[in-house]
Design an enzyme around this catalytic site. Structure first.
Site, PDB file in Angstrom:
ATOM      1  N   GLY A   1       1.360  -7.495  -8.762  1.00 47.53           N
ATOM      2  CA  GLY A   1       0.197  -6.688  -8.384  1.00 47.53           C
ATOM      3  C   GLY A   1      -0.686  -6.397  -9.577  1.00 47.53           C
ATOM      4  N   ASP A   2      -1.448  -5.328  -9.473  1.00 50.83           N
ATOM      5  CA  ASP A   2      -2.400  -4.976 -10.526  1.00 50.83           C
ATOM      6  C   ASP A   2      -1.759  -4.265 -11.715  1.00 50.83           C
ATOM      7  OD1 ASP A   2      -1.846  -2.837  -8.655  1.00 50.83           O
ATOM      8  OD2 ASP A   2      -3.301  -1.650  -9.768  1.00 50.83           O
TER       9      ASP A   2
ATOM     10  N   THR B   1       4.693   3.923  -7.548  1.00 50.74           N
ATOM     11  CA  THR B   1       4.397   3.355  -8.879  1.00 50.74           C
ATOM     12  C   THR B   1       4.087   4.507  -9.831  1.00 50.74           C
ATOM     13  OG1 THR B   1       3.564   1.282  -8.030  1.00 50.74           O
ATOM     14  CG2 THR B   1       2.572   2.046 -10.072  1.00 50.74           C
TER      15      THR B   1
ATOM     16  N   THR C   1      -2.768   3.129  -9.223  1.00 54.05           N
ATOM     17  CA  THR C   1      -1.731   2.845  -8.239  1.00 54.05           C
ATOM     18  C   THR C   1      -2.423   2.580  -6.906  1.00 54.05           C
ATOM     19  OG1 THR C   1       0.215   3.699  -7.087  1.00 54.05           O
ATOM     20  CG2 THR C   1      -1.412   5.328  -7.779  1.00 54.05           C
ATOM     21  N   GLY C   2      -1.826   1.694  -6.109  1.00 52.90           N
ATOM     22  CA  GLY C   2      -2.449   1.436  -4.816  1.00 52.90           C
ATOM     23  C   GLY C   2      -2.279   0.000  -4.401  1.00 52.90           C
TER      24      GLY C   2
HETATM   25  N1  ASP Z   1      -0.203  -1.203  -7.393  1.00 52.04           N
HETATM   26  C1  ASP Z   1       1.190  -1.527  -7.193  1.00 52.04           C
HETATM   27  C2  ASP Z   1       1.313  -3.012  -6.922  1.00 52.04           C
HETATM   28  O1  ASP Z   1       0.460  -3.541  -6.244  1.00 52.04           O
HETATM   29  C3  ASP Z   1       1.815  -0.791  -6.059  1.00 52.04           C
HETATM   30  C4  ASP Z   1       1.626   0.693  -6.070  1.00 52.04           C
HETATM   31  O2  ASP Z   1       0.834   1.209  -6.846  1.00 52.04           O
HETATM   32  O3  ASP Z   1       2.296   1.386  -5.283  1.00 52.04           O
HETATM   33  O4  ASP Z   1       2.278  -3.611  -7.336  1.00 52.04           O
END
Ligand code: ASP
Length: 306
Positions: A203-204, A173, A223-224
């Protein structure tokens, strides 16, 4: 030391990224991409442009770059499609976000158009795709977005069994935070979400206050593990600490990242405060990241020990 006039910090995702996971080619492709994004955003800021334009420019470069999980090269849904999420926010509380979009080449540009149009903040799915067409944004299809590597990753995940879900999230991301010469801050985030997602999962990243936020005190991009970041409201929680407790960027980011980890999550955060103080924090082994400012040469890094 005086604070820099302008500053730009980027991330390209956090996860189980170690030297033995990435090939030399993958390592250098990621560094090239981060450097190009830093250059695009820095150019805006060095010419006295706005933080908002800088984060949009930097994120658009990463969206076009296949190694990162956003725009071209975004991860695939369980059905093998792309479904893109993005958000942008300025310190004066203007914000725009889109989720589950499929046809705009640069989702961050679509989020920006939602913000600039001003009626709504968050559009999803078909309606957001239609808004993109009405506003004349550049369209793209599967031939642009989908890469053989993402098809391979989806197949690998599906071979692991029905319901398998990418828990490692090492695919990148992207996000940026900036402070401009006028002292304004902004944040932007863009993602394909997680490999194998289904049911219209979001997601977030595009959720204002969870993965993306900017206000009178700071700007944040995350990200996460989106499901954890959503339940903490990470980006807003950091901003609240900066505004109400007077914490610096690093202290606030680490405190909220600790909450993510305590809830079983993992990830990374970038923050810039109004005075140009920046912080990058992650709980994972690595995080694609970069930083440049009027006072410091551009620098990119991937692994935890860099
Ligand atoms: N936070 C992102 C999501 O949950 C994924 C990521 O950051 O890799 O969609």
């Amino acid at each position: 030391m005086t604070n820099p006039l302008w500053t730009l910090t980027l991330h390209g995702g956090a996860g189980g990224i170690t030297r033995d996971v990435l090939t030399a080619e993958q390592d250098s492709a990621a560094r090239r991409g981060l450097s190009a994004a830093l250059a695009a955003g820095s150019q805006v800021l060095a010419a006295d442009g706005t933080a908002l334009d800088a984060v949009a420019a930097a994120v658009a470069v990463l969206e076009d770059d296949p190694p990162f999980n956003a725009g071209r090269g975004a991860v695939l849904t369980r059905e093998g499609n792309i479904s893109l999420d993005a958000a942008i926010m300025a310190g004066d509380r203007r914000a725009g976000a889109v989720a589950g979009v499929t046809a705009t080449r640069n989702p961050v540009t679509l989020a920006r158009a939602v913000m600039d149009e001003g009626t709504h903040v968050f559009l999803a799915g078909e309606g957001a795709d239609a808004f993109s067409l009405v506003h004349g944004l550049e369209q793209a299809g599967e031939a642009w977005f989908v890469t053989p590597e993402r098809r391979r990753q989806l197949a690998e995940l599906q071979a692991a069994g029905a319901g398998a879900f990418d828990v490692d999230m090492k695919y990148g991301t992207v996000g940026a935070v900036a402070r401009d010469v006028q002292g304004h801050v902004a944040a932007a985030t863009s993602t394909g979400g997680v490999t194998g997602k289904r049911w219209g999962r979001i997601g977030d990243s595009p959720v204002i206050g969870a993965g993306t936020w900017a206000d009178e005190g700071c700007a944040v991009s995350c990200t996460g593990s989106g499901e954890t970041f959503l339940r903490i409201g990470v980006a807003h929680a950091i901003a609240a600490r900066v505004r109400h407790l007077g914490e610096d960027a690093g202290t606030a980011a680490q405190a909220v990242l600790d909450e993510v980890v305590a809830l079983g999550g993992t990830g990374g955060i970038i923050v810039v405060t109004l005075d140009g103080n920046t912080a990058t924090r992650f709980s994972t082994k690595g995080m694609y990241r970069g930083h440049a400012s009027s006072a410091a040469a551009p620098r990119v890094a991937i692994y935890g020990d860099e």
